[in-house]
Design a protein around this motif. Structure first.
Motif, PDB file in Angstrom:
ATOM      1  N   ALA A  74       0.833  -1.203   0.000  1.00 25.99           N
ATOM      2  CA  ALA A  74       0.000   0.000   0.000  1.00 25.99           C
ATOM      3  C   ALA A  74       0.866   1.252   0.000  1.00 25.99           C
ATOM      4  O   ALA A  74       0.571   2.240  -0.701  1.00 25.99           O
ATOM      5  N   ILE A  75       1.941   1.238   0.786  1.00 24.66           N
ATOM      6  CA  ILE A  75       2.854   2.384   0.847  1.00 24.66           C
ATOM      7  C   ILE A  75       3.506   2.632  -0.505  1.00 24.66           C
ATOM      8  O   ILE A  75       3.602   3.778  -0.966  1.00 24.66           O
ATOM      9  N   ASP A  76       3.944   1.572  -1.162  1.00 26.98           N
ATOM     10  CA  ASP A  76       4.578   1.711  -2.479  1.00 26.98           C
ATOM     11  C   ASP A  76       3.592   2.272  -3.502  1.00 26.98           C
ATOM     12  O   ASP A  76       3.947   3.135  -4.322  1.00 26.98           O
ATOM     13  N   MET A  77       2.344   1.807  -3.466  1.00 26.29           N
ATOM     14  CA  MET A  77       1.328   2.323  -4.381  1.00 26.29           C
ATOM     15  C   MET A  77       1.022   3.789  -4.088  1.00 26.29           C
ATOM     16  O   MET A  77       0.880   4.605  -5.006  1.00 26.29           O
ATOM     17  N   ALA A  78       0.933   4.119  -2.799  1.00 33.52           N
ATOM     18  CA  ALA A  78       0.640   5.503  -2.413  1.00 33.52           C
ATOM     19  C   ALA A  78       1.773   6.432  -2.829  1.00 33.52           C
ATOM     20  O   ALA A  78       1.529   7.552  -3.317  1.00 33.52           O
ATOM     21  N   ASN A  79       3.003   6.002  -2.663  1.00 33.09           N
ATOM     22  CA  ASN A  79       4.135   6.830  -3.091  1.00 33.09           C
ATOM     23  C   ASN A  79       4.130   7.050  -4.602  1.00 33.09           C
ATOM     24  O   ASN A  79       4.509   8.117  -5.087  1.00 33.09           O
ATOM     25  N   GLU A  80       3.672   6.042  -5.336  1.00 34.92           N
ATOM     26  CA  GLU A  80       3.595   6.180  -6.793  1.00 34.92           C
ATOM     27  C   GLU A  80       2.559   7.223  -7.191  1.00 34.92           C
ATOM     28  O   GLU A  80       2.820   8.063  -8.071  1.00 34.92           O
ATOM     29  N   VAL A  81       1.379   7.211  -6.560  1.00 33.30           N
ATOM     30  CA  VAL A  81       0.363   8.196  -6.937  1.00 33.30           C
ATOM     31  C   VAL A  81       0.749   9.586  -6.456  1.00 33.30           C
ATOM     32  O   VAL A  81       0.376  10.593  -7.076  1.00 33.30           O
ATOM     33  N   LEU A  82       1.512   9.683  -5.382  1.00 32.93           N
ATOM     34  CA  LEU A  82       2.022  10.988  -4.956  1.00 32.93           C
ATOM     35  C   LEU A  82       2.969  11.563  -6.011  1.00 32.93           C
ATOM     36  O   LEU A  82       3.051  12.777  -6.195  1.00 32.93           O
ATOM     37  N   LYS A  83       3.647  10.681  -6.709  1.00 34.88           N
ATOM     38  CA  LYS A  83       4.594  11.102  -7.741  1.00 34.88           C
ATOM     39  C   LYS A  83       3.910  11.372  -9.075  1.00 34.88           C
ATOM     40  O   LYS A  83       4.224  12.364  -9.752  1.00 34.88           O
ATOM     41  N   SER A  84       2.965  10.519  -9.462  1.00 37.24           N
ATOM     42  CA  SER A  84       2.417  10.598 -10.820  1.00 37.24           C
ATOM     43  C   SER A  84       0.951  11.019 -10.888  1.00 37.24           C
ATOM     44  O   SER A  84       0.433  11.257 -11.982  1.00 37.24           O
ATOM     45  N   GLY A  85       0.271  11.118  -9.746  1.00 34.10           N
ATOM     46  CA  GLY A  85      -1.135  11.502  -9.750  1.00 34.10           C
ATOM     47  C   GLY A  85      -1.329  13.002  -9.807  1.00 34.10           C
ATOM     48  O   GLY A  85      -0.388  13.780  -9.678  1.00 34.10           O
ATOM     49  N   ASP A  87      -4.862  14.404  -8.692  1.00 37.98           N
ATOM     50  CA  ASP A  87      -6.012  14.813  -7.896  1.00 37.98           C
ATOM     51  C   ASP A  87      -5.608  15.137  -6.457  1.00 37.98           C
ATOM     52  O   ASP A  87      -5.010  14.296  -5.775  1.00 37.98           O
ATOM     53  N   PRO A  88      -5.948  16.335  -5.960  1.00 31.25           N
ATOM     54  CA  PRO A  88      -5.548  16.732  -4.608  1.00 31.25           C
ATOM     55  C   PRO A  88      -6.095  15.819  -3.506  1.00 31.25           C
ATOM     56  O   PRO A  88      -5.386  15.505  -2.548  1.00 31.25           O
ATOM     57  N   MET A  89      -7.351  15.382  -3.644  1.00 36.51           N
ATOM     58  CA  MET A  89      -7.932  14.518  -2.626  1.00 36.51           C
ATOM     59  C   MET A  89      -7.221  13.173  -2.572  1.00 36.51           C
ATOM     60  O   MET A  89      -6.933  12.644  -1.493  1.00 36.51           O
ATOM     61  N   ILE A  90      -6.932  12.603  -3.731  1.00 31.99           N
ATOM     62  CA  ILE A  90      -6.257  11.307  -3.780  1.00 31.99           C
ATOM     63  C   ILE A  90      -4.839  11.434  -3.220  1.00 31.99           C
ATOM     64  O   ILE A  90      -4.353  10.546  -2.507  1.00 31.99           O
ATOM     65  N   LYS A  91      -4.173  12.541  -3.517  1.00 27.80           N
ATOM     66  CA  LYS A  91      -2.844  12.747  -2.980  1.00 27.80           C
ATOM     67  C   LYS A  91      -2.887  12.861  -1.442  1.00 27.80           C
ATOM     68  O   LYS A  91      -2.010  12.338  -0.749  1.00 27.80           O
ATOM     69  N   THR A  92      -3.902  13.522  -0.922  1.00 26.68           N
ATOM     70  CA  THR A  92      -4.048  13.634   0.531  1.00 26.68           C
ATOM     71  C   THR A  92      -4.294  12.267   1.159  1.00 26.68           C
ATOM     72  O   THR A  92      -3.692  11.914   2.186  1.00 26.68           O
ATOM     73  N   ALA A  94      -3.472   9.395  -0.140  1.00 23.68           N
ATOM     74  CA  ALA A  94      -2.252   8.598  -0.304  1.00 23.68           C
ATOM     75  C   ALA A  94      -1.234   8.939   0.769  1.00 23.68           C
ATOM     76  O   ALA A  94      -0.572   8.050   1.322  1.00 23.68           O
ATOM     77  N   GLN A  95      -1.106  10.226   1.092  1.00 16.20           N
ATOM     78  CA  GLN A  95      -0.178  10.626   2.143  1.00 16.20           C
ATOM     79  C   GLN A  95      -0.609  10.066   3.488  1.00 16.20           C
ATOM     80  O   GLN A  95       0.231   9.655   4.313  1.00 16.20           O
ATOM     81  N   ASN A  96      -1.921  10.005   3.721  1.00 15.93           N
ATOM     82  CA  ASN A  96      -2.432   9.405   4.957  1.00 15.93           C
ATOM     83  C   ASN A  96      -2.098   7.921   5.022  1.00 15.93           C
ATOM     84  O   ASN A  96      -1.775   7.393   6.095  1.00 15.93           O
ATOM     85  N   VAL A  97      -2.196   7.245   3.868  1.00 17.54           N
ATOM     86  CA  VAL A  97      -1.837   5.821   3.805  1.00 17.54           C
ATOM     87  C   VAL A  97      -0.361   5.644   4.177  1.00 17.54           C
ATOM     88  O   VAL A  97      -0.006   4.773   4.978  1.00 17.54           O
ATOM     89  N   VAL A  98       0.496   6.462   3.587  1.00 15.19           N
ATOM     90  CA  VAL A  98       1.931   6.359   3.870  1.00 15.19           C
ATOM     91  C   VAL A  98       2.211   6.585   5.357  1.00 15.19           C
ATOM     92  O   VAL A  98       2.927   5.805   5.998  1.00 15.19           O
ATOM     93  N   SER A  99       1.623   7.618   5.927  1.00 16.23           N
ATOM     94  CA  SER A  99       1.884   7.967   7.328  1.00 16.23           C
ATOM     95  C   SER A  99       1.372   6.905   8.286  1.00 16.23           C
ATOM     96  O   SER A  99       2.108   6.426   9.161  1.00 16.23           O
ATOM     97  N   SER A 100       0.104   6.528   8.126  1.00 15.15           N
ATOM     98  CA  SER A 100      -0.505   5.592   9.071  1.00 15.15           C
ATOM     99  C   SER A 100       0.087   4.191   8.954  1.00 15.15           C
ATOM    100  O   SER A 100       0.378   3.536   9.966  1.00 15.15           O
ATOM    101  N   GLN A 101       0.320   3.745   7.724  1.00 16.17           N
ATOM    102  CA  GLN A 101       0.779   2.372   7.560  1.00 16.17           C
ATOM    103  C   GLN A 101       2.284   2.234   7.826  1.00 16.17           C
ATOM    104  O   GLN A 101       2.743   1.165   8.225  1.00 16.17           O
ATOM    105  N   THR A 102       3.043   3.305   7.657  1.00 13.75           N
ATOM    106  CA  THR A 102       4.446   3.279   8.067  1.00 13.75           C
ATOM    107  C   THR A 102       4.537   3.153   9.578  1.00 13.75           C
ATOM    108  O   THR A 102       5.366   2.393  10.109  1.00 13.75           O
ATOM    109  N   SER A 103       3.679   3.882  10.291  1.00 18.99           N
ATOM    110  CA  SER A 103       3.644   3.793  11.749  1.00 18.99           C
ATOM    111  C   SER A 103       3.244   2.397  12.209  1.00 18.99           C
ATOM    112  O   SER A 103       3.847   1.830  13.132  1.00 18.99           O
TER     113      SER A 103
END
Length: 209
Positions: A74-85, A87-92, A94-103
């Motif tokens: 999930a983190i790898d997918m979220a980082n990809e959409v942060l790079k290539s996506g 849409d502001p909502m999807i980027k937000t 995705a960042q939540n996915v990275v933060s919560s799932q890294t923790s």
């Protein structure tokens, strides 16, 4: 002779209609080959790593181990959409996915470093059901329409990915014994149910097909 002429005119008209329809499809969204889709590539690589894991037969240990790797996908997918996506909502989200799932990955790592795995019948049942769940997720993703639009494809595949996490977390609640892991499973269920609903709402409004 007249009938033949009418038949030919009808055929020409039919071909014109078909040609117009094809041109409309060509002007729209063309499905992307799954093997060429970056999110599918991430998921297949992640699944290969998960299949290589050596299961212990301890439900809590194997839940932490599998969910940690699942989170990495999930983190790898979220980082990809942060790079290539775009849409502001999807980027937000995705960042939540990275933060919560890294923790959460850090919590799983800490648990695994201090927990001694003990095999049990419940653990063997958990392992079998968890792998069936992973296979179910990949089949769902392999049948998804992929557009090549980063925001859309990320969202669609993340819905399947989150559902797989919900299924695995429920298995932990059913078969696990360690309170800290059961608490994490409940947290995952609550958070990712909400995210699935948000992803679905966005996809309904924004899907290009």
């Amino acid at each position: 002779m007249k009938n033949n002429l009418l038949g030919r005119l009808a055929l020409i008209a039919l071909l014109a209609i078909v040609s117009t329809a094809c041109n409309k499809n060509n002007d729209g969204i063309t499905p992307q080959t799954h093997d060429a889709n970056v999110y599918q590539q991430i998921m297949h690589a992640n699944m290969t790593q998960m299949n290589a894991m050596k299961m212990t037969g301890d439900p809590d240990h194997d839940f932490a181990m599998m969910m940690s790797m699942h989170h990495q996908g999930a983190i790898d997918m979220a980082n990809e959409v942060l790079k290539s996506g775009n849409d502001p909502m999807i980027k937000t989200m995705a960042q939540n996915v990275v933060s919560s799932q890294t923790s959460e990955k850090s919590q799983f790592t800490q648990f695994l470093s201090s927990h001694q795995a003990v095999a049990s019948d419940a653990g063997k049942t958990f392992d079998a059901m968890a792998m069936q769940g992973m296979d179910k997720m990949m089949k769902a993703q392999d049948t998804r329409f992929l557009s090549g639009n980063s925001d859309v494809d990320f969202t669609a595949l993340m819905i399947d990915h989150h559902q797989s996490a919900l299924d695995m977390a429920q298995m932990e609640l059913n078969y696990g014994k360690v309170d800290s892991m059961k608490q994490m499973a409940q947290k995952i269920i609550e958070e990712q149910k909400t995210e699935i609903s948000q992803f679905q709402d966005w996809l309904i409004k924004n899907k290009p097909y």
